[in-house]
Scaffold this active site. Structure first.
Site, PDB file in Angstrom:
ATOM      1  N   SER A  33       6.116   5.375  -0.034  1.00 29.12           N
ATOM      2  CA  SER A  33       5.721   6.752   0.243  1.00 29.12           C
ATOM      3  C   SER A  33       5.378   6.993   1.707  1.00 29.12           C
ATOM      4  CB  SER A  33       4.523   7.146  -0.625  1.00 29.12           C
ATOM      5  OG  SER A  33       4.884   7.157  -1.980  1.00 29.12           O
TER       6      SER A  33
ATOM      7  N   HIS B 294      -4.088   9.596   1.644  1.00 28.73           N
ATOM      8  CA  HIS B 294      -3.008   8.785   1.090  1.00 28.73           C
ATOM      9  C   HIS B 294      -1.713   9.046   1.858  1.00 28.73           C
ATOM     10  CE1 HIS B 294      -1.090   6.835  -2.621  1.00 28.73           C
ATOM     11  NE2 HIS B 294      -2.056   6.024  -2.242  1.00 28.73           N
TER      12      HIS B 294
ATOM     13  N   THR C 176       1.375  10.335   1.485  1.00 26.83           N
ATOM     14  CA  THR C 176       2.096  11.609   1.612  1.00 26.83           C
ATOM     15  C   THR C 176       1.363  12.613   2.495  1.00 26.83           C
ATOM     16  OG1 THR C 176       3.250  11.314  -0.492  1.00 26.83           O
ATOM     17  CG2 THR C 176       3.043  13.569   0.344  1.00 26.83           C
TER      18      THR C 176
ATOM     19  N   GLU D 170       1.324  18.157  -2.960  1.00 23.77           N
ATOM     20  CA  GLU D 170       1.806  16.911  -3.563  1.00 23.77           C
ATOM     21  C   GLU D 170       1.300  16.730  -4.991  1.00 23.77           C
ATOM     22  OE1 GLU D 170       1.812  12.053  -2.888  1.00 23.77           O
ATOM     23  OE2 GLU D 170       0.065  13.245  -2.281  1.00 23.77           O
TER      24      GLU D 170
ATOM     25  N   ASP E 102       3.637   9.195  -9.479  1.00 25.33           N
ATOM     26  CA  ASP E 102       3.920   7.849  -8.985  1.00 25.33           C
ATOM     27  C   ASP E 102       2.974   6.817  -9.588  1.00 25.33           C
ATOM     28  OD1 ASP E 102       5.063   6.000  -6.747  1.00 25.33           O
ATOM     29  OD2 ASP E 102       2.902   5.926  -6.409  1.00 25.33           O
TER      30      ASP E 102
ATOM     31  N   ASP F   6       9.764  11.689  -2.868  1.00 23.32           N
ATOM     32  CA  ASP F   6       9.868  10.759  -1.753  1.00 23.32           C
ATOM     33  C   ASP F   6      10.732   9.554  -2.085  1.00 23.32           C
ATOM     34  OD1 ASP F   6       7.962  10.025  -3.622  1.00 23.32           O
ATOM     35  OD2 ASP F   6       6.411   9.521  -2.170  1.00 23.32           O
TER      36      ASP F   6
ATOM     37  N   HIS G 188       9.242   0.913  -7.165  1.00 23.23           N
ATOM     38  CA  HIS G 188      10.058   2.083  -6.872  1.00 23.23           C
ATOM     39  C   HIS G 188      11.523   1.771  -7.135  1.00 23.23           C
ATOM     40  CE1 HIS G 188       6.839   3.594  -3.783  1.00 23.23           C
ATOM     41  NE2 HIS G 188       6.416   3.630  -5.034  1.00 23.23           N
TER      42      HIS G 188
END
Length: 531
Positions: free
Chosen positions: A104, A167, A169, A326, A331, A372, A449
């Site tokens: 991310s 975080h 993002t 966001e 996630d 992302d 991911h």
């Protein structure tokens, strides 16, 4: 060749009320909507709303759509999410400078700053490797975000997230960090670096050139801004900072008390005078905000509620605004192999998209919805129409044991074989439990991911530029073009829509019985000329 058994008797009950006309009329209605809509709006975007579903892969979108429909009593497959109704769509490649699969942090650098970066770094050129403090503090290695470009133009700006506001993002919009985990000074110190030399992300949020100009900051993560000597107002846990700094107090003291407000719960947020507030800091959790499935809705605002309030404040600026929103916990649920929570988080972000479309003008507002990176959740088998998306797809034709429609390639949901080596029998598992971990093929502490492309859905001015298969890093360049923003240290030709003398591009299409025309003052106007 494949060994599919269609089981027609089993499947007929889910479709018996539908006929040929239903399925013929559905695409006809869709076609009529496309004919009557305008997908090319070529005027300056006054407002930008950028929705980022963290880890919202294509299978996540599909499964969430079905899950939403089934919760509404439908079969599910026919359901549409709000952002799926946007007229333009693209596929974005998501790799990093040094990694085939993105995280991310490097992806935030791509879709916010317009260039690739190394994995786990934020807002830096590829010259800076992970953990390189010296490289981080060299300003020649910094890349700025489209949010910063918007600030330079005079737009008001904001970030809204369900994660910590420090975080990866949200940090991509205001920070430059060689390690995404350097959210507080102790994390810098624990990695062997000097926090007096290397600014942590929370410091950059409150004291940095971009961070201190943010009009809206809402999300979780009070712990990153408070010292270990201060116990949290809700959790009673200590802050994470060992430098004695209380950055919440620093933020409050740096602002005008009349026009700036700090809140930490829903009641306080809803009591803010939005007509008099220019700066709002809302931190609703010690750590990340709770999953929607676990949240106390009387204590904490939803993503949709935060989005609506942010828009109401930011819209007061005559020069427009840029808002990053966001849905960050999609996630986290995937990393835990908790598919149901990932779907619920996706639907919650979709509710926020609806709030944005209902409170803005399509003619003036460019809205993007993307992810992302992907995840390794998969949607498989041959389940009948309307089959519960969290249920069993079928039984294996090898061992006769059931398998679920949703599974993961790896992760903590791995079911170890029995003593005799047979595959784990899922028959009695609580598949509908919100915390159930879906079956996985490979045991890992955290699911990983995925490297597949992600969707970009868009609506509004110049959204038609976001089509085809593109690099993720094109997004901020399209935004800058649409909103007539300058990119620091770069020269490029702005579009004619940025000229003060520009009256709008007039394009028309003549059909058999009608003419379509686009006018700047009405955005899209349909004119009928009988022939």
């Amino acid at each position: 060749m494949h060994n599919i058994k269609p089981y027609p008797k089993m499947r007929s009950s889910s479709t018996k009320s539908e006929n040929y006309r239903n399925w013929f009329e559905t695409p006809q209605s869709s076609l009529r909507r496309k004919i009557e809509s305008c997908t090319k709006i070529e005027r300056q975007a006054k407002h930008i709303i950028f929705f980022l579903g963290d880890g919202m892969s294509i299978p996540t979108i599909t499964a969430s759509r079905i899950f939403k429909g089934q919760r509404e009593g439908k079969t599910g497959e026919e359901t549409q999410l709000n952002f799926e109704q946007f007229p333009n769509i693209a596929l974005a490649k998501t790799y990093c400078q040094d990694s085939q699969v993105a995280d991310s942090a490097c992806s935030a650098t791509a879709y916010l700053c317009g260039t690739l970066a190394n994995i786990a770094t934020i807002g830096l050129t590829p010259n800076v490797l992970f953990g390189d403090c010296i490289g981080q503090m060299n300003k020649s290695n910094h890349v700025s975000s489209v949010l910063a470009w918007a600030q330079t133009y005079g737009m008001w700006t904001g970030i809204v997230t369900t994660t910590r506001v420090t975080h990866a993002t949200p940090a991509g919009s205001y920070a430059n960090s060689a390690d995404r985990d350097w959210e507080n000074n102790k994390m810098v110190q624990d990695s062997g670096q000097n926090p007096d030399t290397c600014d942590d992300i929370a410091e950059q949020l409150v004291l940095g050139d971009v961070g201190k100009r943010l009009n809206i900051i809402m999300g979780g993560g009070r712990r990153e801004l408070t010292p270990v000597t201060v116990l949290d107002v809700e959790s009673n846990q200590p802050g994470k900072r060992t430098d004695g700094k209380n950055l919440i107090e620093t933020w409050i003291q740096s602002k005008n008390a009349t026009s700036a407000k700090y809140v930490w719960n829903k009641e306080q947020l809803f009591n803010v005078d939005l007509s008099q507030t220019d700066f709002l800091l809302g931190l609703f959790s010690w750590d990340h905000m709770d999953y929607v499935a676990d949240a106390n809705t009387t204590a904490d605002p939803s993503l949709a509620e935060m989005t609506k309030i942010a828009i109401q404040i930011l819209s007061r600026n005559p020069k427009g605004f840029f808002l990053l929103v966001e849905g960050g916990r999609i996630d986290h649920a995937h990393h835990d192999s908790k598919a149901q929570k990932a779907f619920i988080e996706t639907i919650a972000m979709d509710d926020a998209v609806l709030a944005a479309t209902e409170n803005t003008s399509k003619c003036q507002t460019l809205i993007l919805v993307t992810a992302d990176h992907s995840h390794v959740m998969t949607f498989s088998g041959y389940p009948p129409r309307g089959n519960p998306i969290l249920g069993f797809a079928d039984k294996s034709d090898v061992d006769g044991l059931p398998y679920t429609t949703i599974s993961y390639a790896n992760g903590p949901g791995y079911k170890h074989p029995g003593a005799n080596g047979d595959r784990y029998d899922l028959t009695n598992d609580p598949l509908n439990d919100k915390d159930y971990k879906q079956m996985t093929g490979l045991p890992l502490i955290e699911e990983t991911h995925g490297g597949d492309d992600v969707c970009i859905f868009s609506n509004g001015p110049f959204s038609h530029f976001l089509t085809g298969v593109v690099h993720q890093s094109i997004i901020p360049h399209v935004i800058a073009y649409a909103a007539c923003l300058d990119i620091p240290n770069e020269e490029y030709q702005k579009g004619p829509h940025c000229s003060s003398a520009y009256s709008g591009k007039h394009t028309s299409y003549s059909g058999e019985n009608e003419t379509y025309a686009q006018y700047p003052e009405t955005c899209c106007q349909k004119v009928y000329n009988a022939k």
